[in-house]
Design a protein around this motif. Structure first.
Motif, short mmCIF file in Angstrom:
data_model
loop_
_atom_site.label_atom_id
_atom_site.label_comp_id
_atom_site.label_asym_id
_atom_site.label_seq_id
_atom_site.Cartn_x
_atom_site.Cartn_y
_atom_site.Cartn_z
N SER A 48 0.74 -1.08 0.18
CA SER A 48 0.03 -0.40 -0.17
C SER A 48 0.78 1.42 -0.15
N PRO A 49 0.59 2.10 -0.61
CA PRO A 49 0.73 3.52 -0.37
C PRO A 49 0.90 4.06 0.76
N VAL A 50 2.29 4.69 1.30
CA VAL A 50 2.53 4.95 2.38
C VAL A 50 2.60 7.23 2.57
N ASP A 51 2.25 7.27 3.57
CA ASP A 51 2.58 8.98 3.97
C ASP A 51 3.75 8.84 3.98
N GLU A 52 4.62 10.24 3.06
CA GLU A 52 6.84 10.12 2.94
C GLU A 52 6.46 11.94 3.35
N LYS A 100 13.74 3.74 5.06
CA LYS A 100 12.31 4.74 5.91
C LYS A 100 11.78 3.83 6.64
N ILE A 101 11.62 4.46 7.34
CA ILE A 101 10.52 3.68 8.49
C ILE A 101 9.39 4.07 8.91
N TYR A 102 8.45 3.43 8.90
CA TYR A 102 6.93 4.28 8.90
C TYR A 102 6.69 3.30 10.07
N TRP A 103 5.38 3.76 10.78
CA TRP A 103 4.68 3.27 12.07
C TRP A 103 3.37 2.86 11.64
N GLN A 109 -1.54 5.01 9.39
CA GLN A 109 -0.11 5.10 9.80
C GLN A 109 -0.30 6.02 10.27
N ILE A 110 1.22 6.04 11.30
CA ILE A 110 0.84 6.56 13.08
C ILE A 110 1.73 7.89 12.08
N SER A 111 1.19 9.37 12.39
CA SER A 111 2.20 10.69 12.22
C SER A 111 3.30 10.73 13.18
N GLY A 140 -3.33 -2.88 20.63
CA GLY A 140 -3.56 -3.41 18.95
C GLY A 140 -2.90 -3.81 18.26
N ASN A 141 -2.79 -4.53 17.35
CA ASN A 141 -1.44 -4.01 16.25
C ASN A 141 -0.57 -2.99 16.15
N TYR A 142 0.87 -2.95 16.28
CA TYR A 142 1.96 -1.54 16.02
C TYR A 142 2.51 -2.54 15.47
N THR A 143 2.71 -2.20 14.07
CA THR A 143 3.71 -2.46 12.80
C THR A 143 4.67 -1.39 12.26
N ILE A 144 5.49 -1.85 12.28
CA ILE A 144 7.09 -1.12 12.33
C ILE A 144 7.54 -1.72 10.12
N MET A 145 7.11 -0.67 9.53
CA MET A 145 7.58 -0.98 7.88
C MET A 145 8.51 -0.57 7.36
N ALA A 146 9.87 -0.92 7.20
CA ALA A 146 11.38 -0.34 6.47
C ALA A 146 11.26 -0.59 5.07
N ALA A 147 11.39 0.59 4.06
CA ALA A 147 11.96 0.30 2.78
C ALA A 147 12.53 1.16 2.51
N ASN A 148 12.97 0.75 1.28
CA ASN A 148 14.32 1.36 0.47
C ASN A 148 13.86 0.94 -1.11
#
Length: 452
Positions: A48-52, A100-103, A109-111, A140-148
């Motif tokens: 899915s797209p994420v807020d950059e 890049k890290i997203y929570w 997504q957590i800002s 709830g469920n907390y997810t961290i996503m790492a992307a390059n």
């Protein structure tokens, strides 16, 4: 010092003088059901797209061969805590270039600007998400996503936040007991306080929920959602705060994959408004809302032929078109038949065509005598149906009958007029002015037509 009771889901016993940070991180093992839900969340997030907007890392042209996809050297863990306690999720991720890290919480997504959470990242790749005072809404469920540029990877930690009742501990209140016991499960109303603590309940949370909808009046509306929780939550629906009762037009279904659906058919203007779905179990409740807009029903008009099919003839081997034009609202469906046989699909030789202006055509490339017959085209929509029929003739060859030049003999009687008229002769030239049928007798014999 902290001590732990025996049992698969044992309850930890804490000393009130220990720092809260130590008492918060009590790990536990998730059930297979929860693990399947976690896997589904991670699968969707990685696609899915994420807020950059909150990320200051920018990638240039990095050679693919020199890059390394993100990898977790340490993953997030699962925790149980009481409301009001702190908790910290920690993991360590590597990759080239620096990922890049997203929570995310429950897939949202957590800002980085969210004041409730503190997000940190160290130079060694250690990433953390911390909250100093958890609430029941933090469950709830907390997810961290790492992307390059080389890929995406994610891992998830489950946080179960339990309410503190009147008999439970209060970390800041004085107590005559040296140790504070964790409150019992709400499902247990009596029993020995030293019994092993049973498995706790999971508060409902929605894994899938629809957004605002616009549906045309008279059509079908379907609202799908998916919720997790232990025990299995009960779902109820409301329209503008009033409960929705199942009836002939409103149905509530649950599929085997756990998707709950509210189906409205047909939709009317009275169905417009704010819909709220509430999921409830012993651990608490959760809800989501959406707005349903009902568009006005379009005025329907039955089909009518502006131009009908026409009888057509064609020589064997030549192409032929059977054409007509029809109108209707909504645009009608078109059906072709030859005699009593339906023409359901086009072929290279016989094809059916239709445009946006109502023109309809049946095209036959290289007609044969088997194509001859009666053709019917029907147009159907929600307001009615109309048909018209025409014949197609296929000629194998064209004939012209030669006229005979052989003399014909006629009897001198009244029938002679008809015989000559059939040959296109001038009757006045054939007879003298004084001649009449009464002057003709049978004994005159037969006369050759050349003598006239």
């Amino acid at each position: 010092m902290a001590r732990r009771l025996l049992g698969a889901d044992s309850a930890a016993v804490f000393n009130i003088q220990e720092p809260e940070e130590e008492t918060a991180n009590q790990e536990y093992k998730v059930s297979s059901c929860e693990q399947r839900l976690i896997s589904e969340i991670e699968y969707r997030l990685e696609r899915s797209p994420v807020d950059e907007s909150g990320d200051d890392i920018q990638y240039g042209d990095v050679p693919v061969n020199n890059g390394v996809a993100p990898f977790f050297e340490m993953k997030l863990k699962h925790y149980k805590i009481f409301e009001g306690m702190p908790v910290t999720f920690t993991c360590r991720v590597t990759g080239t270039p620096k990922p890049k890290i997203y929570w995310f919480k429950d897939g949202k997504q957590i800002s980085p600007k969210n004041d409730h959470y503190t997000i940190q990242r160290d130079l060694d790749g250690t990433c953390s998400l911390h909250t100093t005072a958890s609430t029941l809404d933090d469950d709830g469920n907390y997810t961290i996503m790492a992307a390059n540029p080389q890929g995406r990877i994610s891992c998830t930690g489950r946080l179960m936040v339990q309410a503190v009742n009147q008999r439970g501990r209060s970390p800041r209140s004085p107590s005559s007991h040296p140790h504070v016991r964790r409150p019992r499960s709400r499902s247990r109303d009596s029993g020995d306080e030293n019994e092993p603590i049973q498995e706790r309940f999971f508060r409902p949370h929605f894994l899938q929920a629809p957004g605002d909808l616009t549906v045309q009046e008279g059509k079908l509306c379907r609202m799908d959602c998916k919720v997790s929780g232990l025990p299995t939550p009960d779902l109820s629906w409301q329209l503008d705060g009033k409960p929705i009762r199942p009836d002939s037009a409103h149905k509530m279904l649950v599929r085997e994959n756990g998707v709950h659906s509210l189906i409205i058919e047909p939709v009317t203007s009275r169905d417009a408004g704010i819909y709220t779905c509430i999921a409830t179990n012993r651990a608490g409740q959760n809800s989501f809302s959406l707005e349903l807009v009902v568009a006005a029903k379009e005025a329907h008009k039955p089909p009518v032929f502006i131009e009908k099919l026409q009888n057509t003839g064609v020589a064997d081997g030549y192409p032929v078109r059977l054409e007509c034009r029809v109108s209707g609202v909504p645009p009608p469906q078109i059906f072709w038949k030859k005699e009593n046989e339906s023409l359901t699909h086009s072929t290279d030789r016989v094809s059916m065509h239709q445009d946006n202006h109502g023109y309809i055509c049946l095209l036959i490339q290289g007609a044969t005598k088997e194509d001859a017959g009666w053709y019917t085209v029907s147009a159907k929509n929600e307001a009615g149906i109309v048909s018209c029929t025409a014949r197609l003739d296929v000629y194998t060859q064209w004939h012209q009958q030669p006229q005979s030049t052989k003399p014909k003999k006629v009897r001198p009687s009244a029938s002679r007029y008809a015989a000559l008229s059939d040959q296109g002769l001038d009757i006045k030239a054939a007879f003298q002015p004084e001649a009449s049928p009464s002057h003709l007798t049978l004994n005159t014999g037969l006369v050759e037509s050349e003598d006239l």
